[in-house]
Design an enzyme around this catalytic site. Sequence first.
Site, PDB file in Angstrom:
ATOM      1  N   ARG A  65       5.781 -50.989 -37.972  1.00 24.50           N
ATOM      2  CA  ARG A  65       6.453 -52.265 -39.015  1.00 24.50           C
ATOM      3  C   ARG A  65       7.054 -51.605 -39.290  1.00 24.50           C
ATOM      4  O   ARG A  65       8.642 -51.879 -38.979  1.00 24.50           O
ATOM      5  CB  ARG A  65       5.907 -53.324 -40.030  1.00 24.50           C
ATOM      6  CG  ARG A  65       5.164 -54.229 -39.472  1.00 24.50           C
ATOM      7  CD  ARG A  65       4.241 -54.453 -40.395  1.00 24.50           C
ATOM      8  NE  ARG A  65       3.156 -53.289 -41.082  1.00 24.50           N
ATOM      9  CZ  ARG A  65       2.275 -52.820 -40.280  1.00 24.50           C
ATOM     10  NH1 ARG A  65       1.857 -54.158 -38.471  1.00 24.50           N
ATOM     11  NH2 ARG A  65       1.651 -51.631 -39.932  1.00 24.50           N
ATOM     12  N   THR A  66       7.500 -50.218 -40.596  1.00 27.62           N
ATOM     13  CA  THR A  66       8.654 -49.658 -40.648  1.00 27.62           C
ATOM     14  C   THR A  66       9.869 -49.104 -39.806  1.00 27.62           C
ATOM     15  O   THR A  66      10.924 -49.642 -39.594  1.00 27.62           O
ATOM     16  CB  THR A  66       8.829 -48.767 -41.787  1.00 27.62           C
ATOM     17  OG1 THR A  66       7.139 -49.329 -42.067  1.00 27.62           O
ATOM     18  CG2 THR A  66       9.681 -48.211 -42.302  1.00 27.62           C
ATOM     19  N   LYS A  94       6.336 -26.142 -33.001  1.00 25.10           N
ATOM     20  CA  LYS A  94       6.558 -24.682 -32.609  1.00 25.10           C
ATOM     21  C   LYS A  94       7.337 -23.717 -35.065  1.00 25.10           C
ATOM     22  O   LYS A  94       7.490 -22.424 -34.039  1.00 25.10           O
ATOM     23  CB  LYS A  94       7.763 -23.845 -32.314  1.00 25.10           C
ATOM     24  CG  LYS A  94       7.507 -24.759 -30.530  1.00 25.10           C
ATOM     25  CD  LYS A  94       9.314 -24.610 -29.998  1.00 25.10           C
ATOM     26  CE  LYS A  94       8.654 -25.457 -29.282  1.00 25.10           C
ATOM     27  NZ  LYS A  94      10.128 -26.604 -27.880  1.00 25.10           N
ATOM     28  N   ARG A 115      10.329 -40.295 -41.986  1.00 22.52           N
ATOM     29  CA  ARG A 115       9.246 -41.193 -42.780  1.00 22.52           C
ATOM     30  C   ARG A 115       8.247 -39.457 -42.591  1.00 22.52           C
ATOM     31  O   ARG A 115       8.593 -38.864 -41.271  1.00 22.52           O
ATOM     32  CB  ARG A 115       8.639 -42.280 -41.647  1.00 22.52           C
ATOM     33  CG  ARG A 115       6.985 -41.679 -42.150  1.00 22.52           C
ATOM     34  CD  ARG A 115       5.822 -43.166 -41.960  1.00 22.52           C
ATOM     35  NE  ARG A 115       6.242 -44.101 -42.924  1.00 22.52           N
ATOM     36  CZ  ARG A 115       5.894 -45.700 -42.297  1.00 22.52           C
ATOM     37  NH1 ARG A 115       4.852 -45.445 -41.777  1.00 22.52           N
ATOM     38  NH2 ARG A 115       6.199 -45.881 -43.465  1.00 22.52           N
ATOM     39  N   HIS A 143       8.636 -45.627 -50.704  1.00 25.56           N
ATOM     40  CA  HIS A 143       8.374 -46.220 -49.700  1.00 25.56           C
ATOM     41  C   HIS A 143      10.205 -47.318 -50.026  1.00 25.56           C
ATOM     42  O   HIS A 143       9.580 -48.707 -50.076  1.00 25.56           O
ATOM     43  CB  HIS A 143       7.668 -46.534 -49.489  1.00 25.56           C
ATOM     44  CG  HIS A 143       7.975 -47.273 -47.496  1.00 25.56           C
ATOM     45  ND1 HIS A 143       8.997 -47.237 -46.628  1.00 25.56           N
ATOM     46  CD2 HIS A 143       6.681 -47.763 -47.198  1.00 25.56           C
ATOM     47  CE1 HIS A 143       8.678 -47.987 -45.493  1.00 25.56           C
ATOM     48  NE2 HIS A 143       7.616 -47.909 -45.604  1.00 25.56           N
TER      49      HIS A 143
END
Lengths: 316, 149
Positions: A65-66, A94, A115, A143
């Site tokens: 959703r986000t 890496k 995120r 959030h």
Amino acid sequence: MRELIVIKTIQDNIMTNKSLVSISDYSKDKILQILDRAAEFEKNPNQKILEGKVVATLFFEPSTRTRLSFETAVNRLGGRVIGFSDARTTSTTKGETLKDTITIVSNYADLIIMRHFIEGAARYASEISPVPIINAGDGANQHPTQTMLDLYSIKKTQGALDNLTITMVGDLKYGRTVHSLITAMAHFNPTFRFIAPKELELPKYYQAFCNEKGIKYEVIRNMNEDTIADADILYMTRVQKERFTDLFEYEKVKNVYILNNRMLEHTKPNLKILHPLPRVNEIAYEVDQNPKAYYFQQAKNGLYARQAVICDVLGL
Amino acid sequence: MKVAKLCNGTVIDHIPSDKLFKVISLLGLENTTSQITFGYNLDSQKIGKKAIIKIADRFLDPDEVNKVSLIAPNAQIVIIRNYQVTEKKQLILPEEICGEVKCLNPKCITNNEPMCTRFVAIDRAKGLYKCLYCERMVSTEEMIVTKDC
């Protein structure tokens, strides 16, 4: 040995940085201003405000959703999106540091939406990056755009944000949406009911925060008809398997609360059920048809709230 | 205590005994060439058992004073010049701390990137701080104060 140095305050930092990292970056007035802007976007979501802008979405942790609502928000505003949704396809594997990744991406994009599974990653990125950062979730910490869409949904369904009784259920320990919502609602004289098993109860420092702000709250172990009877908002949460290091602990608590239609029979007529989603089994599927269920509309509201936040951080 | 009087230097008094060696380590006193005297497990009406450090020919800078305040917030710093007490400093916890204190949250970015920690005071009277990054609260009693950030 590095010396301990006194540095500029958070407030100074906020004044000079348009990034949105934590909901505590927003004042009450700012929250209300963003919510008004979101309401305008709900009426007309397709506007060419971001024409010529490139937005990077860096998702080091999975999201449906986000990420999709952010990308939809950018697309509907006429901007272009670059980025990744799987960090395994990037130089992180890496051993590239976050600092280097952010420095590079900020050369390409006008805005970074990130995120990350590490807590505080967004704040650090906002210090490094010359372009604004929007925190789309950093581990169990913050959030803020979820909080903005939660607030938008509450205001839209209740008419106002003031003097509401909000009952929060489930994972109140690791649930970042819970922590951010408590912080934001502190501006609006709420009454909280915190329903959680002992293992997932609200951290003491959030209870201390409520005490300090004079917010009325009750810590409850059982979810039943009585404990949800006076709620205006029932904020359900998922027990997040990914936050547990000991899966045995997860198994003990994963099914402790399941909301069904019978439990909702004597609740207030204005009650709405919110959930940041994804849902697992904490809300029975029969509830989806109940007029008090609002979680799918809530997710849709995320588009408008994120459009408003994007425009704000870019000063548009 | 039968020790020579300080001509010039600093006395750090009222250190809780169990914090003495931490203070010595954080100030890097083990590497100094100045004359140092310390007393350990001395009787104190205020705190039971206290420690004291006398450092000849050295004066702490404000950052070092801040550092001592995190370990021993009730200590007192006395400045001696020409055998006379010229200044007494009551320690005050700093508003913000950069480096020196490790975040206790293993999932905090400061424990996962090559960077310094930053803490801001939430309630200095209670010795309560918040990590600027992961936003976890920590009290001065829980803090792990390190030489390096």
